[in-house]
Design an enzyme around this catalytic site. Structure first.
Site, PDB file in Angstrom:
ATOM      1  N   ARG A  90     -89.754  -0.329  21.849  1.00  0.00           N
ATOM      2  CA  ARG A  90     -89.743  -1.516  22.566  1.00  0.00           C
ATOM      3  C   ARG A  90     -89.063  -1.674  23.929  1.00  0.00           C
ATOM      4  O   ARG A  90     -89.800  -2.312  24.788  1.00  0.00           O
ATOM      5  CB  ARG A  90     -88.451  -2.608  21.811  1.00  0.00           C
ATOM      6  CG  ARG A  90     -87.938  -3.838  22.510  1.00  0.00           C
ATOM      7  CD  ARG A  90     -86.891  -4.561  21.832  1.00  0.00           C
ATOM      8  NE  ARG A  90     -86.763  -5.622  22.527  1.00  0.00           N
ATOM      9  CZ  ARG A  90     -85.772  -6.539  22.208  1.00  0.00           C
ATOM     10  NH1 ARG A  90     -85.201  -6.576  20.895  1.00  0.00           N
ATOM     11  NH2 ARG A  90     -85.671  -7.768  23.011  1.00  0.00           N
ATOM     12  N   ASN A 145     -92.478  -9.511  14.539  1.00  0.00           N
ATOM     13  CA  ASN A 145     -93.053  -9.733  15.777  1.00  0.00           C
ATOM     14  C   ASN A 145     -94.329  -8.637  16.037  1.00  0.00           C
ATOM     15  O   ASN A 145     -94.242  -7.801  15.787  1.00  0.00           O
ATOM     16  CB  ASN A 145     -92.368  -9.827  17.032  1.00  0.00           C
ATOM     17  CG  ASN A 145     -91.531 -11.213  16.907  1.00  0.00           C
ATOM     18  OD1 ASN A 145     -92.082 -12.352  16.847  1.00  0.00           O
ATOM     19  ND2 ASN A 145     -90.096 -11.110  17.026  1.00  0.00           N
ATOM     20  N   CYS A 165     -90.294 -17.813  12.051  1.00  0.00           N
ATOM     21  CA  CYS A 165     -89.797 -17.511  13.435  1.00  0.00           C
ATOM     22  C   CYS A 165     -88.247 -18.496  13.432  1.00  0.00           C
ATOM     23  O   CYS A 165     -88.224 -19.406  12.849  1.00  0.00           O
ATOM     24  CB  CYS A 165     -90.547 -17.799  14.621  1.00  0.00           C
ATOM     25  SG  CYS A 165     -89.795 -17.666  16.025  1.00  0.00           S
ATOM     26  N   HIS A 195     -94.137 -18.481  19.872  1.00  0.00           N
ATOM     27  CA  HIS A 195     -93.263 -18.114  20.847  1.00  0.00           C
ATOM     28  C   HIS A 195     -94.279 -18.846  22.044  1.00  0.00           C
ATOM     29  O   HIS A 195     -94.043 -18.653  23.213  1.00  0.00           O
ATOM     30  CB  HIS A 195     -93.194 -16.597  21.152  1.00  0.00           C
ATOM     31  CG  HIS A 195     -92.195 -15.792  20.472  1.00  0.00           C
ATOM     32  ND1 HIS A 195     -91.964 -14.671  20.483  1.00  0.00           N
ATOM     33  CD2 HIS A 195     -91.207 -16.482  19.500  1.00  0.00           C
ATOM     34  CE1 HIS A 195     -90.979 -14.204  19.840  1.00  0.00           C
ATOM     35  NE2 HIS A 195     -90.505 -15.321  18.909  1.00  0.00           N
ATOM     36  N   TYR A 243     -89.650 -18.807  25.439  1.00  0.00           N
ATOM     37  CA  TYR A 243     -90.398 -17.779  25.791  1.00  0.00           C
ATOM     38  C   TYR A 243     -91.501 -18.293  26.759  1.00  0.00           C
ATOM     39  O   TYR A 243     -92.373 -17.505  27.322  1.00  0.00           O
ATOM     40  CB  TYR A 243     -91.203 -17.054  24.578  1.00  0.00           C
ATOM     41  CG  TYR A 243     -90.330 -16.403  23.776  1.00  0.00           C
ATOM     42  CD1 TYR A 243     -90.317 -15.015  23.766  1.00  0.00           C
ATOM     43  CD2 TYR A 243     -89.487 -16.874  22.800  1.00  0.00           C
ATOM     44  CE1 TYR A 243     -89.624 -14.318  23.372  1.00  0.00           C
ATOM     45  CE2 TYR A 243     -88.891 -16.121  22.026  1.00  0.00           C
ATOM     46  CZ  TYR A 243     -88.685 -14.842  22.034  1.00  0.00           C
ATOM     47  OH  TYR A 243     -87.718 -14.089  21.325  1.00  0.00           O
TER      48      TYR A 243
END
Length: 427
Positions: A90, A145, A165, A195, A243
């Site tokens: 990440r 995700n 989500c 998102h 987002y």
């Protein structure tokens, strides 16, 4: 009834376990299985999960295992919450694009693309085990995700899957509190892609309260929560998801990233502290620190969705499903995030008003990117991968796409055998 959590060593898992414990009267689970490839984390998280279940008087049993086949064998529902490469991957997702002057983020843009390439093949391998060993008609609930892309890949492969989500349920709870009503009375006109959604109505007992929210004293607070200026919300006549600030304020976000700490670093520190707390044999409830990890209301959303899928209670949820005409202007095979009533046959979305041009255009562009990304993840084709990146509004600049892709692939080499198969064959 057996339910399996793949990625059960996640620090999210105790919250999810508590969600099932609280719904034991509605969803009688005989066995809850936590699966993970990391036995040490699984032992730590599993021990806390057992203490939480004992405190609630949960009548079923908890099993932990590193054997995926054993984990899904006979399951009625399998929840997938994976992070391929962990927080280290990440951090690369969030920082490597910055070196090309681009936004770094774990679910959208170049970083989200890298995560999708790592994740889609592994989730599909997991789903194949579910198809072979779980109960006939078992449901897969994906919380991994990027949810929209992963759910699209699952559905394209013929799996019985739905994406989940926590963004919508979190917004619902926040707006209900602001309006002074119980969350069950609030229905959101929440629509778009995962998102990439907007709330275009906030209905309480049949009355849309969004105009008063956007026109009153609450506007500044709501705008701050989603990272957008109040004037943008007024012009849109909607509340964008958090987002979307990556799209609406890209340059400022890139500047912030270049000069500050990335979320991945914060989460790594939080996870280390959480795992230390979880090792305390006296701990039998969720520590306050877990709220800082993210994923608020995930347990509530996930446990409620599984309850609807397995009992057919037809409750209201916000889910990722095939479009099939729900959102005008998108192909039927696209995966959209919309409200739906859910029963044992799956989600049943209601009618959704067409998106206005400024929303639809962005959704169409990102849908094209998602289509290409699934193809790239499964084929390992670098040409398709470059096409996917040039289609994404947060990348799109050809002069950066070629070197960026090379760097992303190299940084993720051990997770992307499809992209390096030819090199391996030549060697």
């Amino acid at each position: 009834m057996k339910i399996t959590v793949v990625g059960g060593g996640s620090t999210y898992t105790p919250e999810l376990v508590e969600g099932f414990a609280r719904r034991a009267a509605l969803l009688p689970v005989d066995e809850l299985v936590l699966h993970d490839t990391d036995p040490e984390r699984l032992d730590v998280v599993g021990a806390l999960a057992r203490r939480i279940l004992a405190r609630h008087g949960f009548p079923g049993r908890l099993t932990t295992t590193t054997d995926l086949r054993r984990a899904v064998d006979g399951s009625a529902a399998v929840l997938i919450q994976l992070r391929v490469g962990g927080q280290a991957a990440r951090l690369v997702d969030e920082t490597l694009p910055n070196t090309y002057g681009l936004l770094g983020q774990e679910t959208t843009g170049a970083g989200g693309f890298a995560k999708a390439l790592r994740t889609v093949p592994l989730v599909l391998d997991t789903a194949d085990q579910v198809r072979e060993h779980a109960l006939s008609g078992a449901w897969i609930v994906d919380f991994t995700n990027p949810v929209g892309i992963v759910t699209r890949a699952l559905l394209d492969a013929g799996h019985r899957a739905v994406g989940l989500c926590n963004v919508a349920i979190k917004a619902q709870r926040q707006l209900a509190k602001r309006l002074g009503v119980q969350p069950a009375r609030v229905r959101l006109g929440h629509a778009g892609l995962n998102h990439l959604t907007w709330i275009r109505s906030v209905t309480v007992d049949g009355v849309d309260r969004l105009p008063e929210l956007l026109g009153g004293d609450a506007l500044d607070e709501i705008a701050a929560e989603v990272g957008a200026p109040p004037s943008l919300l007024r012009d849109l006549g909607a509340i964008p998801s958090y987002y979307l600030h990556y799209f609406y304020d890209t340059d400022e976000e890139v500047r912030r990233q270049l000069g500050g700490t990335h979320r991945a670093e914060q989460v790594q520190a939080i996870e280390r502290e959480l795992l230390t707390l979880y090792r305390d044999p006296a701990l039998d409830r969720l520590p306050e620190l877990l709220e800082r990890r993210g994923g608020a209301y995930y347990s509530e959303a996930a446990a409620a969705l599984v309850t609807s899928l397995l009992t057919g209670d037809a409750e209201h949820h916000y889910v990722n499903v095939r479009n099939n005409g729900v959102l005008a202007g998108l192909p039927d095979e696209a995966v959209v995030e919309v409200p739906a009533h859910v029963d044992t046959e799956g989600p049943h979305p209601g009618s959704v008003p067409p998106l206005p041009p400024e929303m639809l255009g962005l959704v169409q562009a990102v849908t094209a990117y998602e289509t290409l990304t699934v193809e790239a993840a499964l084929s390992g084709d670098r040409t398709v991968a470059r096409r996917a990146l040039v289609a994404h509004p947060l990348v799109r600049q050809w002069g950066r796409v070629e070197p960026l892709l090379d760097a992303l692939l190299e940084a993720n080499r051990r997770h992307l055998p499809r992209f390096f198969a030819r090199e391996a064959a030549d060697a």
